[in-house]
Write an enzyme that holds these catalytic residues in place. Structure first.
Site, PDB file in Angstrom:
ATOM      1  N   ASP A  17       0.831  -1.214   0.000  1.00  0.00           N
ATOM      2  CA  ASP A  17       0.000   0.000   0.000  1.00  0.00           C
ATOM      3  C   ASP A  17       0.864   1.262   0.000  1.00  0.00           C
ATOM      4  O   ASP A  17       0.691   2.145  -0.827  1.00  0.00           O
ATOM      5  CB  ASP A  17      -0.846   0.067   1.291  1.00  0.00           C
ATOM      6  N   GLU A  44      -5.791   6.834  -0.154  1.00  0.00           N
ATOM      7  CA  GLU A  44      -6.268   6.072   1.003  1.00  0.00           C
ATOM      8  C   GLU A  44      -5.299   6.109   2.179  1.00  0.00           C
ATOM      9  O   GLU A  44      -5.715   6.211   3.332  1.00  0.00           O
ATOM     10  CB  GLU A  44      -6.534   4.603   0.610  1.00  0.00           C
ATOM     11  N   ASP A  56      -6.342   4.557  -4.854  1.00  0.00           N
ATOM     12  CA  ASP A  56      -6.357   3.398  -3.961  1.00  0.00           C
ATOM     13  C   ASP A  56      -5.185   2.521  -4.394  1.00  0.00           C
ATOM     14  O   ASP A  56      -5.243   1.865  -5.426  1.00  0.00           O
ATOM     15  CB  ASP A  56      -7.689   2.641  -4.085  1.00  0.00           C
ATOM     16  N   ILE A  71      -3.783  -0.231  -3.242  1.00  0.00           N
ATOM     17  CA  ILE A  71      -4.204  -1.636  -3.355  1.00  0.00           C
ATOM     18  C   ILE A  71      -5.657  -1.687  -2.931  1.00  0.00           C
ATOM     19  O   ILE A  71      -5.982  -1.472  -1.767  1.00  0.00           O
ATOM     20  CB  ILE A  71      -3.382  -2.589  -2.456  1.00  0.00           C
ATOM     21  N   ASP A  72      -6.526  -1.920  -3.882  1.00  0.00           N
ATOM     22  CA  ASP A  72      -7.947  -2.077  -3.580  1.00  0.00           C
ATOM     23  C   ASP A  72      -8.223  -3.580  -3.584  1.00  0.00           C
ATOM     24  O   ASP A  72      -7.796  -4.288  -4.490  1.00  0.00           O
ATOM     25  CB  ASP A  72      -8.775  -1.368  -4.654  1.00  0.00           C
ATOM     26  N   THR A 123      -7.680  -5.584  -0.517  1.00  0.00           N
ATOM     27  CA  THR A 123      -6.498  -6.035   0.227  1.00  0.00           C
ATOM     28  C   THR A 123      -6.557  -7.546   0.511  1.00  0.00           C
ATOM     29  O   THR A 123      -5.538  -8.221   0.439  1.00  0.00           O
ATOM     30  CB  THR A 123      -6.380  -5.271   1.555  1.00  0.00           C
ATOM     31  N   ASP A 138     -12.500   3.971  -3.847  1.00  0.00           N
ATOM     32  CA  ASP A 138     -13.002   2.620  -4.106  1.00  0.00           C
ATOM     33  C   ASP A 138     -13.916   2.571  -5.330  1.00  0.00           C
ATOM     34  O   ASP A 138     -14.327   1.472  -5.738  1.00  0.00           O
ATOM     35  CB  ASP A 138     -13.775   2.090  -2.885  1.00  0.00           C
TER      36      ASP A 138
HETATM   37  N1  LIG Z   1     -18.264  -1.973   5.843  1.00  0.00           N
HETATM   38  C1  LIG Z   1     -17.861  -1.757   4.607  1.00  0.00           C
HETATM   39  N2  LIG Z   1     -18.759  -1.633   3.599  1.00  0.00           N
HETATM   40  C2  LIG Z   1     -18.375  -1.428   2.338  1.00  0.00           C
HETATM   41  N3  LIG Z   1     -17.066  -1.323   1.967  1.00  0.00           N
HETATM   42  C3  LIG Z   1     -16.127  -1.424   2.925  1.00  0.00           C
HETATM   43  C4  LIG Z   1     -16.456  -1.640   4.269  1.00  0.00           C
HETATM   44  N4  LIG Z   1     -15.309  -1.690   4.981  1.00  0.00           N
HETATM   45  C5  LIG Z   1     -14.295  -1.512   4.109  1.00  0.00           C
HETATM   46  N5  LIG Z   1     -14.789  -1.335   2.864  1.00  0.00           N
HETATM   47  C6  LIG Z   1     -14.074  -1.061   1.627  1.00  0.00           C
HETATM   48  O1  LIG Z   1     -14.222  -2.161   0.742  1.00  0.00           O
HETATM   49  C7  LIG Z   1     -13.099  -2.166  -0.115  1.00  0.00           C
HETATM   50  C8  LIG Z   1     -12.939  -3.492  -0.763  1.00  0.00           C
HETATM   51  O2  LIG Z   1     -14.139  -3.750  -1.415  1.00  0.00           O
HETATM   52  P1  LIG Z   1     -14.333  -5.054  -2.195  1.00  0.00           P
HETATM   53  O3  LIG Z   1     -15.531  -4.961  -3.064  1.00  0.00           O
HETATM   54  O4  LIG Z   1     -13.049  -5.393  -2.852  1.00  0.00           O
HETATM   55  O5  LIG Z   1     -14.619  -6.070  -1.052  1.00  0.00           O
HETATM   56  S1  LIG Z   1     -14.165  -7.533  -1.076  1.00  0.00           S
HETATM   57  O6  LIG Z   1     -12.730  -7.512  -0.822  1.00  0.00           O
HETATM   58  O7  LIG Z   1     -14.509  -8.126  -2.360  1.00  0.00           O
HETATM   59  O8  LIG Z   1     -14.904  -8.176  -0.026  1.00  0.00           O
HETATM   60  C9  LIG Z   1     -11.989  -1.826   0.805  1.00  0.00           C
HETATM   61  O9  LIG Z   1     -10.941  -1.281   0.026  1.00  0.00           O
HETATM   62  P2  LIG Z   1      -9.407  -1.653   0.408  1.00  0.00           P
HETATM   63  O10 LIG Z   1      -9.198  -1.232   1.830  1.00  0.00           O
HETATM   64  O11 LIG Z   1      -8.637  -0.809  -0.550  1.00  0.00           O
HETATM   65  O12 LIG Z   1      -9.234  -3.129   0.188  1.00  0.00           O
HETATM   66  C10 LIG Z   1     -12.591  -0.839   1.788  1.00  0.00           C
HETATM   67  O13 LIG Z   1     -12.310   0.513   1.480  1.00  0.00           O
HETATM   68 MG   LIG Z   2     -10.241   0.020  -1.648  1.00  0.00          MG
HETATM   69 MG   LIG Z   3      -8.213  -0.192   3.135  1.00  0.00          MG
HETATM   70 MG   LIG Z   4      -6.758   0.030  -0.503  1.00  0.00          MG
END
Ligand SMILES: Nc1ncnc2c1ncn2[C@@H]1O[C@H](COP(=O)(O)OS(=O)(=O)O)[C@@H](OP(=O)(O)O)[C@H]1O
Ligand SMILES: [Mg+2]
Ligand SMILES: [Mg+2]
Ligand SMILES: [Mg+2]
Length: 353
Positions: free
Chosen positions: A47, A70, A133, A135-136, A138, A294
């Site tokens: 990240d 982020e 972002d 790393i989206d 994670t 995101d």
């Molecule tokens: N409670 C809640 N509701 C909705 N979204 C949230 C929540 N908590 C976190 N996040 C954010 O979700 C990002 C990842 O989304 P994804 O669609 O990739 O989710 S998943 O990994 O497929 O489950 C993730 O992005 P990254 O942190 O970059 O991975 C978060 O920003």
């Molecule tokens: Mg993300």
């Molecule tokens: Mg994150």
């Molecule tokens: Mg991220």
């Protein structure tokens, strides 16, 4: 005459491509067990490293633009070991050939902190704002599944340029959607794609390379002729999107295929190229506010490929409110021709009408 945003698009894609070299290195070294330092997770290292490289490229090319990213440097200020580890990765990650010359670098460890903190803008409805972002998805990154490096340019709150680097998606736009495989797909032959879009100019995919950009191909969403055969994508984490609501919605729409669960904005890229049809993100809590990084790149890429993206209330995602999508709730993305029908059922199931 060059087309509008040509330079922004070129730099954004090169920046994402360079940062993806770093995230892939981190993943590989994690697999060998050489990257972890005390409790630093590989995702933390990836990240910070990727965000620093992307911001360095923006700073060198568009020094007047604001940035909403982020991550921030606070944790690195107090952890010299982690900072040194990330600095080593950042200083040694370069694109091959002349492409690197267009991108600025990071000077030293102090500059690393400075660069990371350039991403602390509050965003808003005025002027040029990049959102990152690094790393989206994670969880996907850690598993060797899907993740994305996401970068978008907003102007007065509207997305003008969107870029998604997806190191573990197939390059082939025709490849069928894979459910979260979770195997180590990094470096597998035929994987790694960049999706991009400029407002009014359509959406494109091209292989994620390590030097200059290769020729892109135009992508379009697939036409949904029979809802029964539609394929919808959703988050892997049930905490990020309500999977029981989505199952009910699918059933009411007459969709017979199971959902494809996939991490990250790879979902937006996948429906934009017609590998899937619909992306639903249904709120799991009344208080969570989606973050602009995101969604910004994915929103434009899907709309430029012939899709419509709204929240569950039917409103366009509003990226001009600040760092979060404070006025929106969830996401409904589908081909423009069927979006209305999908939204109707979403609202029925969520009790919004
Ligand atoms: N409670 C809640 N509701 C909705 N979204 C949230 C929540 N908590 C976190 N996040 C954010 O979700 C990002 C990842 O989304 P994804 O669609 O990739 O989710 S998943 O990994 O497929 O489950 C993730 O992005 P990254 O942190 O970059 O991975 C978060 O920003
Ligand atoms: Mg993300
Ligand atoms: Mg994150
Ligand atoms: Mg991220």
């Amino acid at each position: 005459m060059t087309s509008p945003y040509a330079r922004e698009l070129e730099i954004a894609q090169l920046a994402v491509q360079r940062a993806a070299i770093l995230t892939k290195r981190v993943f590989r070294e994690k697999a060998k067990g050489t990257v972890s330092k005390d409790d630093a997770s590989p995702v933390t290292i990836g990240d910070f490293g990727a965000q620093a490289l992307i911001i360095a490229a923006l700073r060198a090319n568009f020094p007047g633009d604001a940035i909403v990213a982020e991550e921030e440097a606070a944790q690195l200020r107090s952890d010299a070991g982690l900072r040194g580890l990330i600095w080593d990765l950042v200083r040694s990650t370069r694109l091959s050939g002349a492409a690197e010359e267009a991108l600025g670098g990071v000077r030293d460890e102090a500059d690393l902190l400075e660069v990371l903190d350039l991403g602390r803008s509050e965003g808003g409805r005025k002027g040029r704002v990049w959102t990152i972002d690094p790393i989206d998805g994670t969880k996907g990154f850690l598993r060797g599944g899907q993740y994305a490096l996401a970068l978008a340019l907003l102007e007065d709150g509207d997305v003008k340029v969107g870029v998604l680097g997806c190191p573990n998606l197939p390059v082939d736009d025709e490849a069928p959607l894979e459910a979260d495989i979770g195997a180590n797909q990094t470096d597998e032959e035929g994987r790694g794609v960049i999706f991009s879009a400029v407002v009014g100019q359509g959406a494109t995919s091209r292989p994620l390379g390590t030097g200059g950009l290769t020729e892109g191909k135009s992508i379009r969403m697939k036409e949904v002729t029979e809802m029964a055969n539609a394929c919808f994508c959703e988050s892997v984490e049930s905490g990020h999107s309500n999977q029981s609501d989505s199952a009910q919605i699918a059933q009411k729409l007459g969709i017979t295929k199971p959902s494809v669960r996939m991490d990250s904005q790879a979902k937006y890229g996948s429906i934009a190229r017609g590998a899937g049809d619909i992306y639903l993100r249904l709120p799991t809590s009344k208080t969570y506010q989606e973050k602009i990084w995101d969604h910004a790149a994915g929103d434009l890429i899907v709309r430029e490929a012939g899709g419509q993206v709204t929240d569950t209330k039917g409103q366009r995602l509003d990226f001009g409110v600040g760092r979060t999508l404070a006025t929106n709730s969830g996401v409904v993305a589908a081909p423009a021709a069927v979006h209305g029908r999908v939204l109707e059922v979403v609202q029925e199931v969520l009790g919004l009408k």
